[in-house]
Design a protein around this motif. Structure first.
Motif, PDB file in Angstrom:
ATOM      1  N   UNK A   1      -8.293  16.654  -7.092  1.00 23.81           N
ATOM      2  CA  UNK A   1      -8.860  16.889  -5.768  1.00 23.81           C
ATOM      3  C   UNK A   1     -10.362  16.580  -5.756  1.00 23.81           C
ATOM      4  N   UNK A   2     -10.853  16.135  -4.591  1.00 26.90           N
ATOM      5  CA  UNK A   2     -12.279  15.841  -4.428  1.00 26.90           C
ATOM      6  C   UNK A   2     -13.057  17.146  -4.408  1.00 26.90           C
ATOM      7  N   UNK A   3     -14.079  17.236  -5.248  1.00 28.68           N
ATOM      8  CA  UNK A   3     -14.900  18.453  -5.261  1.00 28.68           C
ATOM      9  C   UNK A   3     -16.378  18.163  -5.029  1.00 28.68           C
TER      10      UNK A   3
ATOM     11  N   UNK B   1      -7.285  14.801  -1.485  1.00 22.66           N
ATOM     12  CA  UNK B   1      -6.825  13.967  -2.593  1.00 22.66           C
ATOM     13  C   UNK B   1      -7.677  12.703  -2.624  1.00 22.66           C
ATOM     14  N   UNK B   2      -7.838  12.133  -3.805  1.00 21.31           N
ATOM     15  CA  UNK B   2      -8.629  10.917  -3.945  1.00 21.31           C
ATOM     16  C   UNK B   2      -8.094   9.807  -3.052  1.00 21.31           C
ATOM     17  N   UNK B   3      -6.767   9.686  -2.935  1.00 18.37           N
ATOM     18  CA  UNK B   3      -6.162   8.616  -2.134  1.00 18.37           C
ATOM     19  C   UNK B   3      -6.472   8.757  -0.652  1.00 18.37           C
ATOM     20  N   UNK B   4      -6.943   9.931  -0.225  1.00 21.93           N
ATOM     21  CA  UNK B   4      -7.271  10.133   1.181  1.00 21.93           C
ATOM     22  C   UNK B   4      -8.692   9.728   1.521  1.00 21.93           C
ATOM     23  N   UNK B   5      -9.492   9.402   0.516  1.00 21.65           N
ATOM     24  CA  UNK B   5     -10.887   9.025   0.749  1.00 21.65           C
ATOM     25  C   UNK B   5     -10.972   7.555   1.147  1.00 21.65           C
ATOM     26  N   UNK B   6     -11.489   7.296   2.355  1.00 26.30           N
ATOM     27  CA  UNK B   6     -11.675   5.920   2.821  1.00 26.30           C
ATOM     28  C   UNK B   6     -12.834   5.269   2.068  1.00 26.30           C
TER      29      UNK B   6
ATOM     30  N   UNK C   1       0.821  -1.217   0.000  1.00 23.04           N
ATOM     31  CA  UNK C   1       0.000   0.000   0.000  1.00 23.04           C
ATOM     32  C   UNK C   1       0.850   1.260   0.000  1.00 23.04           C
ATOM     33  N   UNK C   2       0.441   2.242  -0.805  1.00 25.05           N
ATOM     34  CA  UNK C   2       1.237   3.463  -0.969  1.00 25.05           C
ATOM     35  C   UNK C   2       0.950   4.513   0.090  1.00 25.05           C
ATOM     36  N   UNK C   3      -0.232   4.462   0.717  1.00 21.09           N
ATOM     37  CA  UNK C   3      -0.651   5.564   1.586  1.00 21.09           C
ATOM     38  C   UNK C   3      -0.296   5.369   3.057  1.00 21.09           C
ATOM     39  N   UNK C   4       0.318   4.235   3.407  1.00 21.30           N
ATOM     40  CA  UNK C   4       0.676   4.024   4.813  1.00 21.30           C
ATOM     41  C   UNK C   4       1.987   4.743   5.132  1.00 21.30           C
ATOM     42  N   UNK C   5       2.245   5.090   6.398  1.00 22.28           N
ATOM     43  CA  UNK C   5       3.502   5.754   6.761  1.00 22.28           C
ATOM     44  C   UNK C   5       4.709   4.880   6.449  1.00 22.28           C
TER      45      UNK C   5
END
Length: 471
Positions: free
Chosen positions: A441-443, A377-382, A117-121
């Motif tokens: 970006x989410x709009x 950002x789209x990747x931040x949407x759960x 996964x790319x979004x984990x720390x």
């Protein structure tokens, strides 16, 4: 006869090409160092050879051993070429945002690839760097080279790329621009150019929005570009080398990447577009006596299904497809990146609290669940939660009203704000709604019913216009 005994002999000495069309009207000359002409298709071939040779020299890498590396693709290709020449196995870890084409290239060279996964720390055990470290411990005869801390990363550019630039420009280079990923290129080549020019050459880094290099105090956010930016400063980066760091958005970088292909015949990756944007900004403020060189690190071959796919960029709101002729969603709906057209809640908000907030949101049909804050950002949407899903959860005896809203969130499709209702509807499949994206970006959120209504209205409008034209 003239020939090479190995592809490794072809690494380096890449050409400089003048950017004519995208740099038209600028006072300074802008040259591109085309690193995708290395045999592995990127600048990373340079560091691959030196890192492997260093591991051999210190006895860590022995015949029949395994090379392990966390990579976004390019370093892996360079290492795979070196490994094939020298008889080693390759085991790579890649973040899941890496283009599928790049993964296929690695596997074509015989490498084993593990997707993470790319979004984990970075320190999360699931991150591609943590997984690489674990695989080294578990694999007999394995060596983790780690380009992020390896001294041969910047050294290869100090000894190779920097001297090439100085020689190719006859010492006339005044500004060097490069994207910052591991930091090796700008640190090594930049340090050499500063030394040989006695500080005259200016070193400029390009960095994606969301990365730490251009905003050390700001929050680290996900971005679409691959192989550049970092969530923390790696040891291979020397922060004293760059004189300036320019922040570039995904939209600017991807738009420029497509322009480089269509206007300069340079098929490059997204980080090249990012670097080119920064180089043109620098050239705007210079004189005809200045010479800007921008390093283009890789080829576009690994991005054909992403950056060079009209549908992929359209669904991210990065491109308005001229073939999509209907009114665009941004013209039909009150969309906003700063205030998305939806309720936005943190994952830990309770079901009961979410229901209360939804009741006070006029016309609210869905909740966007995210740990981030606008601009999202789209990747931040759960995921999304529909109003009816929330009601069902609150009446489900197996659930509690204090359960987190994230427990009922599901991933939905995304569509671009520049798409027509009919084009967007094609991506919903069986889903009841989609996240709307503008420039990455989410709009807002649009429901399937809304898209159906908008499509019918557009069809009726087109029919009326056709009838008027025939009368």
């Amino acid at each position: 006869m003239h020939y090479q005994n190995s592809l490794l002999e072809l690494i380096g000495n890449t050409p400089l090409v003048r950017l004519k069309r995208v740099a038209a009207g600028l006072p300074a000359t802008v040259l591109a160092k085309v690193e995708y002409l290395n045999p592995g298709g990127s600048v990373k071939d340079r560091i691959a050879v030196r890192m492997v040779e260093a591991a051999e020299a210190d006895g860590r890498l022995r015949p029949g051993g395994t090379i392990i590396e966390p990579t976004s693709g390019n370093t892996g290709v360079g290492l795979a070429i070196v490994a094939q020449e020298k008889g080693y196995r390759c085991l790579f870890t890649c973040p899941d945002k890496v283009a599928a084409d790049k993964i296929r290239v690695l596997r074509a060279y015989g490498a084993t690839v593990v997707i993470c996964p790319a979004t984990v720390p970075v320190d999360d055990p699931r991150s591609y760097r943590s997984v690489a470290a674990r695989l080294e411990r578990e694999t007999q005869g394995a060596v983790l080279l780690d380009q992020y801390s390896h001294p041969e990363n910047p050294r290869s550019h100090y000894l190779g790329t920097g001297p090439e630039l100085w020689r190719q420009t006859d010492g006339r280079i005044t500004h060097f621009v490069a994207g910052i990923g591991t930091g090796g290129t700008i640190s090594g080549a930049g340090a050499y150019l500063k030394k040989v020019s006695h500080g005259r050459v200016r070193i400029i880094g390009a960095d994606p929005e969301g990365s730490i290099y251009s905003d050390p105090e700001g929050p680290v956010r996900p971005y679409l570009l691959e192989g550049v930016g970092q969530p923390q400063l790696p040891r291979s980066y020397d922060p004293t080398v760059p004189d300036e760091i320019i922040r570039v958005s995904d939209h600017e970088a991807i738009t420029m990447t497509r322009r480089l292909a269509r206007e300069e015949a340079l098929l490059t990756g997204g980080s090249c577009g990012m670097a080119a944007v920064a180089a043109l900004r620098v050239a705007e403020r210079l004189t005809p006596d200045d010479l800007v060189v921008v390093l283009l690190p890789d080829s576009g071959r690994g991005y054909l299904a992403k950056i060079f796919d009209d549908q992929w960029v359209a669904r991210l709101g990065l491109f308005d497809d001229p073939a999509d002729t209907g009114p665009r969603l941004r013209e039909l709906l009150p969309l906003s990146v700063e205030r998305p057209r939806a309720i936005v809640l943190q994952p830990e908000v309770s079901l009961l609290r979410a229901a209360t907030l939804l009741d006070h949101y006029p016309g609210g049909t869905h909740i966007v669940v995210t740990a981030g804050a606008p601009p999202l950002r789209l990747a931040e949407v759960v995921g999304l939660v529909a109003a009816h899903t929330l009601r069902d959860a609150l009446t489900d005896p197996r659930r509690s009203a204090i359960d987190p809203i994230s427990s009922v969130a599901t991933v939905r499709p995304h569509v671009g704000a520049g798409q027509s209702a009919s084009a967007a509807a094609c991506h919903l499949d069986a889903h009841d709604a989609a996240v709307v994206i503008e420039r990455g970006f989410v709009c807002g959120v649009v429901t399937g019913d809304e898209l159906d209504d908008l499509t019918r209205a557009d069809t009726a409008r087109t029919s009326r216009e056709t009838a008027l034209e025939t009368t």
